[in-house]
Design a protein around this motif. Structure first.
Motif, PDB file in Angstrom:
ATOM      1  N   SER A   1       0.832  -1.210   0.000  1.00 50.11           N
ATOM      2  CA  SER A   1       0.000   0.000   0.000  1.00 50.11           C
ATOM      3  C   SER A   1       0.865   1.258   0.000  1.00 50.11           C
ATOM      4  N   GLU A   2       1.982   1.230   0.706  1.00 49.77           N
ATOM      5  CA  GLU A   2       2.885   2.384   0.718  1.00 49.77           C
ATOM      6  C   GLU A   2       3.444   2.651  -0.683  1.00 49.77           C
ATOM      7  N   VAL A   3       3.806   1.594  -1.401  1.00 52.50           N
ATOM      8  CA  VAL A   3       4.327   1.751  -2.756  1.00 52.50           C
ATOM      9  C   VAL A   3       3.252   2.325  -3.676  1.00 52.50           C
ATOM     10  N   ARG A   4       2.037   1.814  -3.597  1.00 52.40           N
ATOM     11  CA  ARG A   4       0.946   2.323  -4.441  1.00 52.40           C
ATOM     12  C   ARG A   4       0.665   3.794  -4.155  1.00 52.40           C
ATOM     13  N   GLU A   5       0.609   4.174  -2.888  1.00 52.84           N
ATOM     14  CA  GLU A   5       0.330   5.562  -2.526  1.00 52.84           C
ATOM     15  C   GLU A   5       1.440   6.497  -2.992  1.00 52.84           C
ATOM     16  N   TYR A   6       2.695   6.066  -2.807  1.00 54.86           N
ATOM     17  CA  TYR A   6       3.809   6.928  -3.205  1.00 54.86           C
ATOM     18  C   TYR A   6       3.902   7.014  -4.721  1.00 54.86           C
ATOM     19  N   LYS A   7       3.583   5.930  -5.410  1.00 57.32           N
ATOM     20  CA  LYS A   7       3.575   5.936  -6.871  1.00 57.32           C
ATOM     21  C   LYS A   7       2.540   6.939  -7.377  1.00 57.32           C
ATOM     22  N   ARG A   8       1.396   6.970  -6.752  1.00 54.92           N
ATOM     23  CA  ARG A   8       0.352   7.934  -7.117  1.00 54.92           C
ATOM     24  C   ARG A   8       0.862   9.359  -6.890  1.00 54.92           C
ATOM     25  N   LYS A   9       1.564   9.567  -5.773  1.00 54.16           N
ATOM     26  CA  LYS A   9       2.102  10.889  -5.465  1.00 54.16           C
ATOM     27  C   LYS A   9       3.124  11.321  -6.534  1.00 54.16           C
ATOM     28  N   ILE A  10       3.963  10.395  -6.938  1.00 52.36           N
ATOM     29  CA  ILE A  10       4.957  10.696  -7.974  1.00 52.36           C
ATOM     30  C   ILE A  10       4.270  10.994  -9.299  1.00 52.36           C
ATOM     31  N   ASP A  11       3.292  10.170  -9.649  1.00 52.57           N
ATOM     32  CA  ASP A  11       2.602  10.337 -10.930  1.00 52.57           C
ATOM     33  C   ASP A  11       1.856  11.660 -11.033  1.00 52.57           C
ATOM     34  N   THR A  12       1.484  12.241  -9.913  1.00 48.58           N
ATOM     35  CA  THR A  12       0.760  13.513  -9.945  1.00 48.58           C
ATOM     36  C   THR A  12       1.688  14.729  -9.791  1.00 48.58           C
ATOM     37  N   HIS A  13       2.971  14.502  -9.577  1.00 51.30           N
ATOM     38  CA  HIS A  13       3.923  15.616  -9.515  1.00 51.30           C
ATOM     39  C   HIS A  13       3.989  16.238 -10.916  1.00 51.30           C
ATOM     40  N   PRO A  14       3.823  17.562 -11.020  1.00 46.61           N
ATOM     41  CA  PRO A  14       3.726  18.199 -12.347  1.00 46.61           C
ATOM     42  C   PRO A  14       4.902  17.907 -13.283  1.00 46.61           C
ATOM     43  N   LEU A  15       6.125  18.021 -12.789  1.00 48.58           N
ATOM     44  CA  LEU A  15       7.283  17.789 -13.659  1.00 48.58           C
ATOM     45  C   LEU A  15       7.371  16.337 -14.104  1.00 48.58           C
ATOM     46  N   ILE A  16       7.159  15.435 -13.171  1.00 48.13           N
ATOM     47  CA  ILE A  16       7.255  14.010 -13.499  1.00 48.13           C
ATOM     48  C   ILE A  16       6.124  13.617 -14.444  1.00 48.13           C
ATOM     49  N   SER A  17       4.955  14.159 -14.228  1.00 46.85           N
ATOM     50  CA  SER A  17       3.820  13.892 -15.114  1.00 46.85           C
ATOM     51  C   SER A  17       4.117  14.382 -16.535  1.00 46.85           C
ATOM     52  N   ASP A  18       4.672  15.581 -16.655  1.00 48.53           N
ATOM     53  CA  ASP A  18       5.043  16.110 -17.973  1.00 48.53           C
ATOM     54  C   ASP A  18       6.092  15.229 -18.636  1.00 48.53           C
ATOM     55  N   TYR A  19       7.067  14.784 -17.846  1.00 42.83           N
ATOM     56  CA  TYR A  19       8.117  13.922 -18.373  1.00 42.83           C
ATOM     57  C   TYR A  19       7.533  12.603 -18.878  1.00 42.83           C
ATOM     58  N   LYS A  20       6.647  12.002 -18.099  1.00 39.08           N
ATOM     59  CA  LYS A  20       6.056  10.729 -18.515  1.00 39.08           C
ATOM     60  C   LYS A  20       5.218  10.893 -19.787  1.00 39.08           C
ATOM     61  N   THR A  21       4.538  12.014 -19.913  1.00 33.52           N
ATOM     62  CA  THR A  21       3.757  12.276 -21.121  1.00 33.52           C
ATOM     63  C   THR A  21       4.685  12.414 -22.328  1.00 33.52           C
ATOM     64  N   ALA A  22       5.769  13.158 -22.174  1.00 30.32           N
ATOM     65  CA  ALA A  22       6.731  13.339 -23.265  1.00 30.32           C
ATOM     66  C   ALA A  22       7.400  12.011 -23.621  1.00 30.32           C
ATOM     67  N   GLU A  23       7.693  11.219 -22.603  1.00 32.84           N
ATOM     68  CA  GLU A  23       8.313   9.916 -22.828  1.00 32.84           C
ATOM     69  C   GLU A  23       7.373   8.999 -23.622  1.00 32.84           C
ATOM     70  N   LYS A  24       6.096   9.026 -23.292  1.00 26.31           N
ATOM     71  CA  LYS A  24       5.102   8.208 -23.986  1.00 26.31           C
ATOM     72  C   LYS A  24       4.945   8.666 -25.434  1.00 26.31           C
ATOM     73  N   GLU A  25       4.968   9.976 -25.666  1.00 27.56           N
ATOM     74  CA  GLU A  25       4.874  10.492 -27.035  1.00 27.56           C
ATOM     75  C   GLU A  25       6.068  10.038 -27.876  1.00 27.56           C
ATOM     76  N   LEU A  26       7.269  10.075 -27.279  1.00 27.65           N
ATOM     77  CA  LEU A  26       8.461   9.617 -27.990  1.00 27.65           C
ATOM     78  C   LEU A  26       8.381   8.115 -28.257  1.00 27.65           C
ATOM     79  N   GLU A  27       7.919   7.367 -27.274  1.00 26.73           N
ATOM     80  CA  GLU A  27       7.758   5.924 -27.460  1.00 26.73           C
ATOM     81  C   GLU A  27       6.778   5.639 -28.600  1.00 26.73           C
ATOM     82  N   ASN A  28       5.673   6.361 -28.644  1.00 23.54           N
ATOM     83  CA  ASN A  28       4.693   6.178 -29.720  1.00 23.54           C
ATOM     84  C   ASN A  28       5.297   6.486 -31.088  1.00 23.54           C
ATOM     85  N   LEU A  29       6.101   7.552 -31.164  1.00 25.58           N
ATOM     86  CA  LEU A  29       6.772   7.895 -32.413  1.00 25.58           C
ATOM     87  C   LEU A  29       7.703   6.770 -32.854  1.00 25.58           C
TER      88      LEU A  29
END
Length: 146
Positions: free
Chosen positions: A75-103
């Motif tokens: 549960s601690e890992v799931r909660e912290y993962k959610r916290k990381i995923d909602t961090h603005p910079l990390i969220s932007d990075y993951k979105t950019a990473e996914k776009e590059l992966e799709n390309l």
């Protein structure tokens, strides 16, 4: 090894093609957001902390639900993962990473199919994968993909 003009031309075209990808807006956005995450102390601290949690999680997973800390750690890992995923910079990075992966997945599909439509390119994306097959079902074609 004999090098022919065809080999040289192919290498030059490959280099030009990779330069196109590297000069794309998608790649630029990816590198820019990656640098921002790397330069942000808070984001780096969160990622280091999460890495420690993942190590604890891996240890707990060896024993599964029989480990005394199984529920707490998972549960601690799931909660912290959610916290990381909602961090603005990390969220932007993951979105950019996914776009590059799709390309890159799309480019892989185009290159493979320009050689033969029979080439399967596992992308991890059902949109690009053959219907009913993720590119590596391991069933010897009995699933209908082969």
């Amino acid at each position: 090894m004999v090098t022919t003009m065809t080999d040289i031309n192919l290498l030059q075209e490959t280099s030009q093609f990779s330069d196109l990808i590297i000069s794309s807006d998608i790649f630029y956005r990816y590198t820019k957001t990656k640098k921002k995450v790397q330069a942000n102390a808070e984001a780096q601290e969160m990622l280091v902390h999460f890495q420690g949690l993942k190590e604890k999680y891996d240890e707990v997973q060896r024993f599964g639900k029989y480990h005394p800390d199984f529920h707490n750690v998972t549960s601690e890992v799931r909660e912290y993962k959610r916290k990381i995923d909602t961090h603005p910079l990390i969220s932007d990075y993951k979105t950019a990473e996914k776009e590059l992966e799709n390309l890159l997945n799309e480019v892989s599909q185009i290159l493979a199919h320009s050689v033969s439509q029979e080439i399967k390119v596992p992308t991890g994306n059902p949109f690009f994968d053959q219907a009913g097959c993720s590119g590596g079902c391991g069933s010897g074609g009995s699933c209908g993909c082969g």
